[in-house]
Structure formats: structure tokens, C-alpha cells
Write a protein that holds these residues in place. Structure first.
Motif: not given
Length: 241
Positions: A61, A83-85, A102, A109, A112
Motif C-alpha cells: 500500500i 482508500k489509503a489517504s 486507510i 482496514i 492493513r
């Protein structure tokens, strides 16, 4: 001569039949051994297997997010669920420490990386940028949370900016039930009068939450901090191997 139980010449003595109770005891013992092995396997998977899988996902990621940013892609102040931010760096945890953030806080979530609580402020914005992460298993991003102290930095990198927060509270001094949602408020106010951010409007805060103990617990360890620096990115940080 007295009678005996000796077998007649040429005949093999009969083996005593195993009782039903002994057979049951034997099978129960085998079952307990298998159950114990299964439990040990489960514990090993939780403590080591999930970490291996999660850290691999975190690296993927992180790399993908940096590549998107380099291409001018990726979300900015608003990112959809899942979504990764952003990327988190905590210098006290070492130069190689980088974990993705995320959107959301579901179990998938948190397996990850960090999860960003929905309905809390975005990174660098007015309000409370509230994050959660595992302390053990699933990559354990906040395993060393108890080592953090006021003054330690939390660096949040987004597509356009790098934000530096400084912690104001000692996480060891604030442990609350998981139902203590007041820590997610824009300006968290401790109902018990304990550690809390300054009660001043317009602040740009960060909140870190994790389990208060190494193994399963319903309590949460909390640390609060505030934004001290914002730098607009002029070039992308190198991709981590």
C-alpha cells in the motif's frame, strides 16, 4: 491337584479385552492433544502469521500510494472509505517506520495499517484527526505506544502536504473503555477530569488509540497531540523498499 487357570498345552493365552472406559479415555486424550495443537497453531498464526501478512500489505500500500502521488493521482482532503489517504511516520519508532492510513476502522482496514475514524477531521485540518491501530497482531503498528511521551513527533504525509504533530499527553496515563467515544470529539473533554487537549477552539489535533494491553482487552490507550508544522511538498519522498 488343585485346578488352575493355566491354558491347555499348545494354546495361546487370550489377551484381556480393553474395557470401554479405557477406549473412551484414550480417545478423549487424543482429542485433547489435537485441540491443544490446534490452539497453539491459532496462537502462532495470530502472533506471527498475521504480522507477516499485514506488513506485506503495508509495504504494498505504501509503495502504491507513493507511486500514485508521484503521478499526480490519489485523493487529497477527502478520501472514500477503504482508500489509503496518508502515511504515518513516528521518529521514535525508527527511520524505517512508515505505515499507511486507510479511511475507516473495520477489522479489515486495521489489518492493513492505521484506520482513520470516519467523521473526524482530515489530516492537517481544524478538529481532531483520530486514528486507531493494532498494538499486537496484524502488523502491530502501535506495539510501542507505551514508549511515547509528550514532545514526541507524529509525522503525517499526504499527497500535497507533510504535517508534523507533537504529542501533549503520556499514553500510559489515559486508559479508557472502548465505549469512551469522547476522545473522537473535535475537542475531546475528559469526563473524569484526566488528560485531555487544551480546551481551545480552532485547534488542529491528533488522537492515537490502541489496545491498552498486549493481549485482547476492551480498554483503549490514548494519546493526544497538536499540529506544529505544515510543509507543502515540492518533491516525493523516496519509495521505501
Amino acid at each position: 491337584m488343585p485346578e488352575t487357570d493355566s491354558p491347555a498345552p499348545g494354546r495361546t493365552p487370550e489377551k484381556p479385552k480393553r474395557s470401554t472406559a479405557r477406549r473412551i479415555t484414550f480417545l478423549v486424550g487424543i482429542g485433547l492433544i489435537l485441540a491443544g495443537l490446534g490452539l497453539l497453531g491459532y496462537v502462532a498464526w495470530q502472533l506471527w502469521g498475521t504480522n507477516w501478512v499485514s506488513k506485506r500489505h503495508q509495504r504494498e500500500i505504501t509503495t502504491n500510494l507513493q507511486e500514485d502521488w508521484a503521478a499526480g493521482e490519489g485523493c487529497d482532503t477527502y478520501c472514500p472509505h477503504g482508500k489509503a489517504s496518508a502515511l504515518i511516520r513516528i521518529p521514535k519508532f525508527g527511520q524505517k517506520y512508515v505505515v499507511p492510513v486507510i479511511e475507516g476502522t473495520s477489522q479489515d482496514i486495521l489489518a492493513r495499517g492505521y484506520g482513520h475514524f470516519e467523521d473526524t477531521a482530515a489530516a492537517g485540518q481544524v478538529g481532531n484527526y483520530a486514528l486507531a491501530a493494532h498494538r499486537v497482531t496484524h502488523g502491530e503498528p502501535l506495539r510501542r505506544m507505551p514508549e511515547l511521551r509528550p514532545g514526541d513527533k507524529v509525522i503525517v504525509e499526504t499527497r500535497k502536504f507533510t504535517y508534523t504533530y507533537v504529542l501533549d499527553t503520556d499514553p500510559n496515563k489515559l486508559v479508557i473503555p472502548f465505549t469512551g467515544t469522547w476522545v473522537l470529539d473535535a475537542i475531546p473533554r475528559n469526563p473524569d477530569g484526566g488528560p485531555q487537549p487544551k480546551q481551545v477552539k480552532g485547534q488542529k489535533l491528533i488522537t492515537l488509540t490502541t489496545c491498552s494491553e498486549i493481549f485482547h482487552t476492551d480498554n483503549r490507550m490514548i494519546a493526544f497531540g497538536h499540529l506544529v508544522d505544515t510543509v507543502r511538498k515540492t518533491k516525493l519522498a523516496p519509495v521505501n523498499p
